[in-house]
Design a protein around this motif. Sequence first.
Motif, PDB file in Angstrom:
ATOM      1  N   GLY A 120       7.193  14.178   6.593  1.00 13.37           N
ATOM      2  CA  GLY A 120       6.190  14.083   5.541  1.00 13.37           C
ATOM      3  C   GLY A 120       4.839  13.844   6.193  1.00 13.37           C
ATOM      4  O   GLY A 120       4.637  14.131   7.371  1.00 13.37           O
ATOM      5  N   GLU A 121       3.904  13.309   5.435  1.00 11.01           N
ATOM      6  CA  GLU A 121       2.558  13.055   5.959  1.00 11.01           C
ATOM      7  C   GLU A 121       2.348  11.608   6.391  1.00 11.01           C
ATOM      8  O   GLU A 121       1.319  11.277   6.950  1.00 11.01           O
ATOM      9  CB  GLU A 121       1.499  13.419   4.906  1.00 11.01           C
TER      10      GLU A 121
ATOM     11  N   ASP B 238       4.158  20.397  12.007  1.00 10.86           N
ATOM     12  CA  ASP B 238       4.838  19.104  11.913  1.00 10.86           C
ATOM     13  C   ASP B 238       5.101  18.469  13.278  1.00 10.86           C
ATOM     14  O   ASP B 238       5.874  17.532  13.396  1.00 10.86           O
ATOM     15  CB  ASP B 238       6.152  19.245  11.146  1.00 10.86           C
TER      16      ASP B 238
END
Length: 123
Positions: A95-96, A77
Amino acid sequence: MKRALILAVGVLGLGGVAQAVPGGQLMVLPKGGWTCEIPGDAAVTPVAKPELSFETIADSSYVAPDGSRGSYLRLADRLTLTSGVFSGRRFLMDGEEILRELGTDDTPTGLRCVHAGPLSLTV
């Protein structure tokens, strides 16, 4: 003979062992535009920062607003822009689809970049 065979099998077996990457799993970002801004809230409008935005392309690379290219490294991350005009910028993935920029002391700077990649409009 038996001892040599065991040694050979043991040595050959080492080639298939995956080693952990320090810092996390090596990954890539979704391709497409990343729009950077200082986020707002219910009372404050976000402030766009187009000069800090970029587009991710193939081969762990990005294109800056001035058209120059650079590369990045994503470990789990954490994202670091490693070359180009934005070299040294670091982010934490939320998140992505959201990046939160980190300062030199690992504290958030307040800037976020949101993936503006392709939309799927299937019904």
